[in-house]
Enzyme design. Structure first.
Site, PDB file in Angstrom:
ATOM      1  N   ARG A 109      32.952  72.166  21.864  1.00  0.00           N
ATOM      2  CA  ARG A 109      33.784  70.872  22.331  1.00  0.00           C
ATOM      3  C   ARG A 109      35.460  71.587  22.389  1.00  0.00           C
ATOM      4  NH1 ARG A 109      36.006  68.178  17.283  1.00  0.00           N
ATOM      5  NH2 ARG A 109      35.297  69.374  15.307  1.00  0.00           N
ATOM      6  N   ASP A 133      28.863  79.310  11.296  1.00  0.00           N
ATOM      7  CA  ASP A 133      30.117  78.755  10.452  1.00  0.00           C
ATOM      8  C   ASP A 133      30.930  80.206  10.366  1.00  0.00           C
ATOM      9  OD1 ASP A 133      31.988  78.204   8.425  1.00  0.00           O
ATOM     10  OD2 ASP A 133      30.601  76.700   7.586  1.00  0.00           O
ATOM     11  N   GLY A 184      38.659  76.642  14.927  1.00  0.00           N
ATOM     12  CA  GLY A 184      40.093  76.427  14.023  1.00  0.00           C
ATOM     13  C   GLY A 184      39.960  75.058  13.596  1.00  0.00           C
ATOM     14  N   TYR A 237      48.539  75.986   8.370  1.00  0.00           N
ATOM     15  CA  TYR A 237      47.955  76.357   9.935  1.00  0.00           C
ATOM     16  C   TYR A 237      48.935  77.245  10.641  1.00  0.00           C
ATOM     17  CZ  TYR A 237      46.481  74.871  14.688  1.00  0.00           C
ATOM     18  OH  TYR A 237      46.157  74.687  16.042  1.00  0.00           O
ATOM     19  N   LYS A 260      48.218  80.936  12.171  1.00  0.00           N
ATOM     20  CA  LYS A 260      48.080  81.279  13.876  1.00  0.00           C
ATOM     21  C   LYS A 260      49.015  82.437  13.948  1.00  0.00           C
ATOM     22  CE  LYS A 260      45.197  78.196  15.145  1.00  0.00           C
ATOM     23  NZ  LYS A 260      43.884  78.683  15.650  1.00  0.00           N
ATOM     24  N   ILE A 287      47.378  70.083  23.291  1.00  0.00           N
ATOM     25  CA  ILE A 287      46.628  69.821  24.001  1.00  0.00           C
ATOM     26  C   ILE A 287      45.463  68.774  23.546  1.00  0.00           C
ATOM     27  CG2 ILE A 287      44.557  71.162  25.144  1.00  0.00           C
ATOM     28  CD1 ILE A 287      47.169  72.458  25.797  1.00  0.00           C
TER      29      ILE A 287
HETATM   30  N1  LIG Z   1      44.386  70.939  20.463  1.00  0.00           N
HETATM   31  C1  LIG Z   1      45.556  71.446  20.100  1.00  0.00           C
HETATM   32  O1  LIG Z   1      46.819  70.801  20.529  1.00  0.00           O
HETATM   33  C2  LIG Z   1      45.524  72.842  19.781  1.00  0.00           C
HETATM   34  C3  LIG Z   1      46.893  73.549  19.851  1.00  0.00           C
HETATM   35  C4  LIG Z   1      46.902  74.802  19.786  1.00  0.00           C
HETATM   36  C5  LIG Z   1      45.974  75.669  19.038  1.00  0.00           C
HETATM   37  N2  LIG Z   1      44.786  74.999  19.162  1.00  0.00           N
HETATM   38  C6  LIG Z   1      43.865  75.724  18.634  1.00  0.00           C
HETATM   39  O2  LIG Z   1      42.628  75.624  19.860  1.00  0.00           O
HETATM   40  C7  LIG Z   1      41.330  76.014  18.964  1.00  0.00           C
HETATM   41  C8  LIG Z   1      40.360  75.062  19.643  1.00  0.00           C
HETATM   42  O3  LIG Z   1      41.204  73.848  18.926  1.00  0.00           O
HETATM   43  P1  LIG Z   1      40.427  72.321  19.709  1.00  0.00           P
HETATM   44  O4  LIG Z   1      41.825  71.649  19.970  1.00  0.00           O
HETATM   45  O5  LIG Z   1      39.495  72.492  20.669  1.00  0.00           O
HETATM   46  O6  LIG Z   1      39.938  71.493  18.521  1.00  0.00           O
HETATM   47  P2  LIG Z   1      38.707  70.635  18.174  1.00  0.00           P
HETATM   48  O7  LIG Z   1      38.166  69.823  19.343  1.00  0.00           O
HETATM   49  O8  LIG Z   1      38.736  70.016  16.843  1.00  0.00           O
HETATM   50  O9  LIG Z   1      37.556  71.789  17.915  1.00  0.00           O
HETATM   51  C9  LIG Z   1      37.464  72.702  16.801  1.00  0.00           C
HETATM   52  C10 LIG Z   1      36.318  73.755  17.218  1.00  0.00           C
HETATM   53  O10 LIG Z   1      36.259  74.660  16.012  1.00  0.00           O
HETATM   54  C11 LIG Z   1      35.006  74.565  15.375  1.00  0.00           C
HETATM   55  N3  LIG Z   1      34.940  75.009  14.034  1.00  0.00           N
HETATM   56  C12 LIG Z   1      35.853  74.551  13.083  1.00  0.00           C
HETATM   57  N4  LIG Z   1      35.728  75.276  12.079  1.00  0.00           N
HETATM   58  C13 LIG Z   1      34.690  76.042  12.121  1.00  0.00           C
HETATM   59  C14 LIG Z   1      33.933  76.760  11.421  1.00  0.00           C
HETATM   60  N5  LIG Z   1      34.187  77.149  10.008  1.00  0.00           N
HETATM   61  N6  LIG Z   1      32.895  77.622  12.151  1.00  0.00           N
HETATM   62  C15 LIG Z   1      32.641  77.500  13.048  1.00  0.00           C
HETATM   63  N7  LIG Z   1      33.197  76.548  14.014  1.00  0.00           N
HETATM   64  C16 LIG Z   1      34.166  75.770  13.667  1.00  0.00           C
HETATM   65  C17 LIG Z   1      34.440  72.929  15.479  1.00  0.00           C
HETATM   66  O11 LIG Z   1      33.173  73.115  15.358  1.00  0.00           O
HETATM   67  P3  LIG Z   1      32.332  71.722  14.963  1.00  0.00           P
HETATM   68  O12 LIG Z   1      32.083  70.857  15.961  1.00  0.00           O
HETATM   69  O13 LIG Z   1      31.109  72.225  14.272  1.00  0.00           O
HETATM   70  O14 LIG Z   1      33.380  71.334  13.953  1.00  0.00           O
HETATM   71  C18 LIG Z   1      35.086  72.839  16.760  1.00  0.00           C
HETATM   72  O15 LIG Z   1      34.169  73.503  17.909  1.00  0.00           O
HETATM   73  C19 LIG Z   1      41.734  76.040  17.642  1.00  0.00           C
HETATM   74  O16 LIG Z   1      41.710  77.272  16.956  1.00  0.00           O
HETATM   75  C20 LIG Z   1      43.015  75.079  17.233  1.00  0.00           C
HETATM   76  O17 LIG Z   1      43.601  75.660  16.107  1.00  0.00           O
HETATM   77  C21 LIG Z   1      44.596  73.564  19.474  1.00  0.00           C
END
Ligand SMILES: NC(=O)c1ccc[n+]([C@@H]2O[C@H](COP(=O)([O-])OP(=O)(O)OC[C@H]3O[C@@H](n4cnc5c(N)ncnc54)[C@H](OP(=O)(O)O)[C@@H]3O)[C@@H](O)[C@H]2O)c1
Length: 233
Positions: A11, A47, A76, A139, A143, A172
């Site tokens: 996702r 995981d 993350g 966090y 990072k 995002i």
């Molecule tokens: N959205 C933002 O604004 C933003 C900004 C900067 C950086 N990021 C970074 O971008 C990355 C993706 O974030 P996102 O926004 O797409 O968030 P998200 O929609 O919450 O997705 C997080 C993903 O990480 C997986 N995950 C979490 N813990 C895990 C574990 N222990 N083992 C395996 N998978 C795990 C989740 O899997 P499950 O479905 O199993 O929970 C999910 O697929 C992250 O590293 C986040 O820190 C996001």
């Protein structure tokens, strides 16, 4: 046709990256912890906090689509709170997923890439890792540490034609920001030169470049995709 593994690719940003790389013709696997994987992509349970689980995921990917040429360490979590009131456990949980999880994946992927003399490691960090963010000490620390990890691995693997880069998204639109209050969201948008939230697809386009032959002379780079959030760091 490259073999790709995207952690947390079921996702959000990870899924957008996985879809983008699949669209260019790569064989793409995504990790998921529960439920069904997205259609059209190879789903492997994993995981990233569990080394054995990471090993099993790689073994499965290797079996189905061959050794991993491109690994995107994207999984993350956040677990926000003020630093003064944050327990070791709350701090450690985020470090164990975001930093150590990425390390486990990169270490496992890099061994084969070094032998193959071609590889792309991409870490998904955050502009928050550079700018800091109140309530996100754990966090932001996880990072920014990815930068040191990536640059050290870039030195270690450069001779083997493996590049290691960091993509740092800003705000995002994904599940991750659903718990951000309206007030904080407005604040973050004010701190973003383009004055809006980005999309996962906008991040994926840069991931596409950083994992392609087009970026063959880039390694140890930190590329912000944040509409100007945190620029200058
Ligand atoms: N959205 C933002 O604004 C933003 C900004 C900067 C950086 N990021 C970074 O971008 C990355 C993706 O974030 P996102 O926004 O797409 O968030 P998200 O929609 O919450 O997705 C997080 C993903 O990480 C997986 N995950 C979490 N813990 C895990 C574990 N222990 N083992 C395996 N998978 C795990 C989740 O899997 P499950 O479905 O199993 O929970 C999910 O697929 C992250 O590293 C986040 O820190 C996001």
């Amino acid at each position: 046709m490259r073999s790709v593994l995207v952690t947390g690719g079921n996702r959000g940003i990870g899924l957008a990256i996985a879809r983008s790389l699949a669209a260019r013709g790569d064989r793409v696997a995504v990790t998921h912890r529960s439920g069904e994987p997205p259609e059209g992509l190879l789903g492997v349970r994993c995981d990233v906090t569990d080394e054995k689980s990471v090993e099993e995921a790689f073994a499965r990917v290797e079996e189905v689509q061959g050794p991993v040429d491109i690994a995107v360490a994207n999984a993350g979590i956040t677990n926000d709170g003020l630093a003064l009131a944050m327990s070791d456990e709350d701090f450690g949980r985020v470090i164990n997923t975001n930093l150590m999880g990425a390390f486990r994946v990169a270490r496992r992927a890099a061994a084969r890439m070094a032998t193959a003399r071609w590889g792309r490691l991409l870490f998904v960090a955050s502009t928050v890792g550079m700018a800091g963010s109140p309530g996100q000490a754990n966090y932001a620390a996880s990072k920014s540490a990815l930068i040191g990890l990536a640059r050290s691995m870039a030195w270690e693997l450069g001779r083997r034609n493996v590049t290691v880069n960091v993509l740092a998204p800003g705000l995002i639109e994904t599940d991750m920001i659903t718990h951000v209050s309206d007030k904080r969201r407005a604040e973050l948008i004010r701190e973003t030169a383009l004055r809006r939230v980005g999309t996962a697809e906008e991040v994926a386009r840069v991931a596409d470049f950083l994992t392609s032959d087009a970026s063959s002379f880039m390694t140890g780079a930190v590329i912000p995709v944040g509409g100007g959030h945190g620029m200058g760091h």
